[in-house]
Design a protein around this motif. Structure first.
Motif, PDB file in Angstrom:
ATOM      1  N   VAL A 170      41.114  20.520  47.485  1.00 58.19           N
ATOM      2  CA  VAL A 170      39.818  21.116  47.206  1.00 58.19           C
ATOM      3  C   VAL A 170      40.109  21.678  46.514  1.00 58.19           C
ATOM      4  CG1 VAL A 170      37.519  21.911  47.630  1.00 58.19           C
ATOM      5  CG2 VAL A 170      38.430  20.022  48.797  1.00 58.19           C
ATOM      6  N   GLY A 171      39.275  22.605  45.348  1.00 54.15           N
ATOM      7  CA  GLY A 171      39.166  23.142  44.773  1.00 54.15           C
ATOM      8  C   GLY A 171      38.601  24.846  44.925  1.00 54.15           C
ATOM      9  N   GLY A 172      38.792  25.629  44.144  1.00 55.44           N
ATOM     10  CA  GLY A 172      37.784  27.066  44.700  1.00 55.44           C
ATOM     11  C   GLY A 172      36.594  27.101  44.251  1.00 55.44           C
ATOM     12  N   ASN A 184      33.035  27.011  47.200  1.00 54.23           N
ATOM     13  CA  ASN A 184      31.926  27.291  47.357  1.00 54.23           C
ATOM     14  C   ASN A 184      30.768  26.822  47.138  1.00 54.23           C
ATOM     15  OD1 ASN A 184      31.722  31.258  47.501  1.00 54.23           O
ATOM     16  ND2 ASN A 184      31.059  30.715  44.867  1.00 54.23           N
ATOM     17  N   THR A 185      30.561  26.397  46.587  1.00 57.07           N
ATOM     18  CA  THR A 185      29.329  25.214  46.325  1.00 57.07           C
ATOM     19  C   THR A 185      28.986  24.950  47.639  1.00 57.07           C
ATOM     20  OG1 THR A 185      30.260  24.645  44.767  1.00 57.07           O
ATOM     21  CG2 THR A 185      28.668  26.766  44.159  1.00 57.07           C
ATOM     22  N   ALA A 186      30.150  24.157  47.969  1.00 56.01           N
ATOM     23  CA  ALA A 186      29.709  22.514  48.184  1.00 56.01           C
ATOM     24  C   ALA A 186      31.190  22.304  49.642  1.00 56.01           C
ATOM     25  CB  ALA A 186      30.134  21.816  47.254  1.00 56.01           C
ATOM     26  N   GLN A 187      30.711  23.203  50.514  1.00 55.92           N
ATOM     27  CA  GLN A 187      32.336  23.276  51.651  1.00 55.92           C
ATOM     28  C   GLN A 187      31.700  22.566  52.649  1.00 55.92           C
ATOM     29  OE1 GLN A 187      32.928  27.313  53.333  1.00 55.92           O
ATOM     30  NE2 GLN A 187      34.819  26.265  54.727  1.00 55.92           N
ATOM     31  N   HIS A 210      43.856  27.451  47.286  1.00 57.51           N
ATOM     32  CA  HIS A 210      43.461  29.598  46.493  1.00 57.51           C
ATOM     33  C   HIS A 210      44.403  29.046  45.234  1.00 57.51           C
ATOM     34  CE1 HIS A 210      40.911  29.063  50.234  1.00 57.51           C
ATOM     35  NE2 HIS A 210      42.129  29.871  50.807  1.00 57.51           N
ATOM     36  N   PHE A 211      43.678  29.865  44.664  1.00 64.17           N
ATOM     37  CA  PHE A 211      44.330  30.438  44.273  1.00 64.17           C
ATOM     38  C   PHE A 211      45.307  32.018  43.675  1.00 64.17           C
ATOM     39  CE2 PHE A 211      45.716  30.751  38.680  1.00 64.17           C
ATOM     40  CZ  PHE A 211      45.942  32.346  38.456  1.00 64.17           C
ATOM     41  N   TYR A 252      36.159  24.865  36.379  1.00 60.82           N
ATOM     42  CA  TYR A 252      37.709  25.986  36.493  1.00 60.82           C
ATOM     43  C   TYR A 252      37.670  26.881  36.799  1.00 60.82           C
ATOM     44  CZ  TYR A 252      38.524  20.435  36.304  1.00 60.82           C
ATOM     45  OH  TYR A 252      38.569  19.580  37.177  1.00 60.82           O
ATOM     46  N   PRO A 253      38.507  27.919  38.103  1.00 61.83           N
ATOM     47  CA  PRO A 253      37.848  28.744  37.644  1.00 61.83           C
ATOM     48  C   PRO A 253      38.793  29.720  36.857  1.00 61.83           C
ATOM     49  CG  PRO A 253      39.610  28.004  39.259  1.00 61.83           C
ATOM     50  CD  PRO A 253      38.809  26.798  39.139  1.00 61.83           C
TER      51      PRO A 253
END
Length: 668
Positions: free
Chosen positions: A439-441, A445-448, A472-473, A632-633
């Motif tokens: 799971v990306g950042g 944040n929006t759909a944990q 995490h980045f 994408y962040p």
């Protein structure tokens, strides 16, 4: 398991092992140029010749010969010695005698092995062949006349990096290694070919003619360009870091490092903050430490407990702990490390951890990527996924389509898919022994809650296996979460509290303007976004200029040492906070770095032991609703932080590799 004799020593080796590996198991050194344990076998340099019985009465290439029962191997017979001398003589026919001006000097396999296994003279008097230089981009410098066609670079590009930009042209004596059409190699891992090259054909372009290896001081450190925690060695001379090289760590980065890790170092000496600044009449002017502290003390007197702190992505655990301790002393708990605004649930550290471990990715047989561009967010996790695919793993992805260097079945860019995955996905996961979700950042944040729902839907947790992973980045993220530096509402909660005094600890990506008229103190090392908005600037040290503890995405606690000292009046962050706390009337309870670490260990015992921290597995109960598209962040792989943005090499990589700008070489 085959049993063989190597120079009279009997050893047992795993099935499928080569004669070369059997010789090494017996403690015998076998010279080689083309063979590399992480690449496929080429068998084209012929330097690893040994004598094997039973078999033909001639030397054989040990790298390509399987070990078998009852083999008798000789590595030191006259036949082997003469054969290796002959091979070395052939390799040196066209190799130029330019060791004095070659950047590989002192670290060159060809130098070492020609001394150890060569004749000491050559019988060839013909003119040496010359090959024109090839252009491979801003990272790799080429002197292809030195090339011995070992093809390590070709195999690395194809097998590990997944970018088939390097190959061979022509045949026989005319063979040349080149990037096709002589363009920049389109890979974030291209710098690794410099380490792989056994001669000086491929060297580091930014490091060219800078230093010799014996002049450099070597310091063990941890990379902070992403959250993988790549083990690196910083080579410095005087007060400047000249290069960063990867160290071998099989559990984290193997022996690779991406280009940002290797070549951000020229940004460590540019755009540096080397003295305190105070804003007067709207302008930042240089000041003394006393003047800067006086300005902060005056603001703190007015603010009282209305104080907040935000930290950046490259901070060490000790600085985060010292910052939290200072805020607590000032009567505030408004602190946050997720500077870009994330506000996911952090009540369970296991639910925001990379639970399968980085090395465990290779075991996965089905992988679902949820809103993450792994190639940019964690390039060395991406190489592990490639290894899993070679073993038969299938990869699905939700998010905007991008080139991840391997085959992916894209499901679409809508997070509502998390609640209604296609049958092909659910079937593949039902049949999987080692299922994995990354799971990306953005979706975290929006759909944990929806991503956590996949644990049950896809059967991600089994005996001895946890396939739920968060990528995490930020290098500081897991350490910050372990130190409980976050607030439920994220940075927005701090902004809503309207603090009168805000400390930005190396936080350049946060929206500084959102804090309005608050008195802003920036404690950092580069004159980037944070410094531009600050009322007071306190010059701090980069990760290379201080010891520190870092925790990577899988919860692995690692430590780095100081390589050089910070420039000018810059100081280590914790010493700045300690001196400031004295002026604010709330002195911190430590006077040395060792005391600081002891306090931190007492507060979070998991940070005291290097290695994987163990988090109790629990899943918070959150809403499973999810919708909307993913962004994408990481927008520019090469310019993700203030050090990279100050680096001329990273700026050129971004301009040339990502944005297609042309750069004329001097010879053109």
């Amino acid at each position: 398991m085959p049993k063989v004799k190597v120079d009279g020593i009997e050893v047992e080796v795993p099935a499928g092992a080569t004669v070369l590996q059997a010789c090494e198991a017996a403690g015998k050194e076998i010279p080689r140029f083309c063979y590399h344990e992480r690449l496929s076998i080429a068998g084209n340099c012929r330097m690893c010749l040994v004598e094997v019985k039973p078999g033909p009465p001639k030397p054989q290439a040990s790298c390509a010969l399987p070990a078998a029962d009852n083999q008798e191997i000789r590595t030191d017979s006259p036949m082997v010695k003469a054969a290796r001398e002959g091979v070395m003589e052939f390799l040196l026919i066209n190799h130029p005698l330019d060791c004095p001006i070659c950047d590989q000097g002192g670290e060159c396999d060809l130098q070492d092995q020609s001394v150890a296994y060569g004749r000491g003279h050559s019988r060839y008097t013909e003119n040496k062949r010359a090959v024109t230089e090839k252009y491979m981009g801003p990272i790799v410098k080429t002197v292809m006349t030195r090339c011995i066609q070992c093809t390590r670079c070709v195999r690395f590009a194809e097998e590990v990096a997944g970018v088939e930009d390097i190959g061979a042209l022509y045949r026989g004596e005319n063979m040349q290694i080149t990037s096709y059409l002589e363009g920049a190699v389109q890979s974030e891992l291209s710098g690794n070919v410099v380490d792989l090259c056994p001669v000086g054909a491929l060297t580091s372009k930014p490091y060219a003619f800078e230093a010799r290896p014996w002049e450099l001081r070597k310091t063990l450190s941890i990379d902070v360009m992403d959250a993988v925690g790549t083990n690196i060695r910083l080579d410095s001379r005087g007060r400047q870091v000249l290069r960063a090289l990867p160290r071998i760590n099989e559990d984290v980065n193997e022996e690779w490092a991406h280009d940002k890790t290797r070549h951000h170092v020229d940004g460590l000496i540019r755009r540096r903050l080397d003295k305190p600044y105070v804003r007067r009449d709207g302008k930042l002017v240089a000041a003394s430490w006393d003047e800067a502290f006086d300005a902060i003390a005056a603001a703190a007197k007015t603010a009282g407990s209305s104080v907040a702190a935000v930290h950046g992505d490259m901070l060490d655990c000790e600085t985060i702990f010292a910052t939290k301790t200072l805020l607590t002393a000032l009567g505030s708990n408004l602190h946050e490390g997720r500077q870009t605004g994330a506000k996911y649930d952090t009540s369970s550290l296991a639910a925001v951890n990379f639970n399968s471990t980085i090395a465990g990715v290779e075991q996965a047989d089905v992988i679902l990527l949820v809103g993450t561009n792994v190639r940019w967010e964690a390039a060395l996790v991406n190489t592990r996924i490639r290894k899993a695919i070679k073993k038969g793993a299938k990869v699905f992805a939700i998010g905007p389509e991008t080139d991840l260097t391997y085959s992916v079945e894209w499901l679409g860019n809508d997070l509502s898919l998390l609640g209604k995955l296609p049958e092909a996905v659910t079937k593949a996961f039902a049949d999987a022994k080692f299922p994995m979700v990354i799971v990306g950042g953005a979706p975290l944040n929006t759909a944990q809650g929806a991503t956590l729902g996949l644990i049950k839907t896809l059967g991600l947790v089994k005996d001895g296996w946890n396939g739920y992973n968060v990528l995490h980045f930020s290098a500081a993220r897991m350490g910050s979460l372990m130190l409980d530096f976050s607030r439920p509402g994220g940075v927005a909660e701090l902004i809503d509290a309207s603090p009168k005094l805000v400390f930005f600890m190396g936080a350049d990506e946060v929206n500084h303007a959102a804090f309005g008229d608050a008195f802003k103190v920036f404690v950092g090392h580069h004159g980037d976004n944070g410094a531009h908005h600050a009322d007071v600037i306190l010059p701090a040290a980069t990760y290379a200029e201080k010891p520190g503890t870092y925790v990577n995405i899988e919860g692995r606690v690692q430590r780095g040492d100081r390589a050089v000292f910070p420039p000018g009046d810059a100081r280590e962050d914790w010493t700045i906070l300690r001196a400031l706390s004295e002026r604010l009337g709330s002195p911190l309870p430590f006077d040395t770095f060792e005391e600081l670490r002891a306090k931190m260990y007492a507060a979070v015992p998991a940070l005291a032991e290097e290695g994987l921290a163990r988090f109790d597995w629990s899943v918070p109960s959150l809403s499973a609703e999810a919708s909307g598209e993913v962004a994408y962040p990481v927008k520019d792989f090469y310019l993700t932080n203030s050090i990279c943005r100050a680096s001329p090499t990273m700026q050129r990589c971004s301009a040339e590799i990502l944005h297609g700008e042309d750069f004329a070489e001097a010879a053109e």
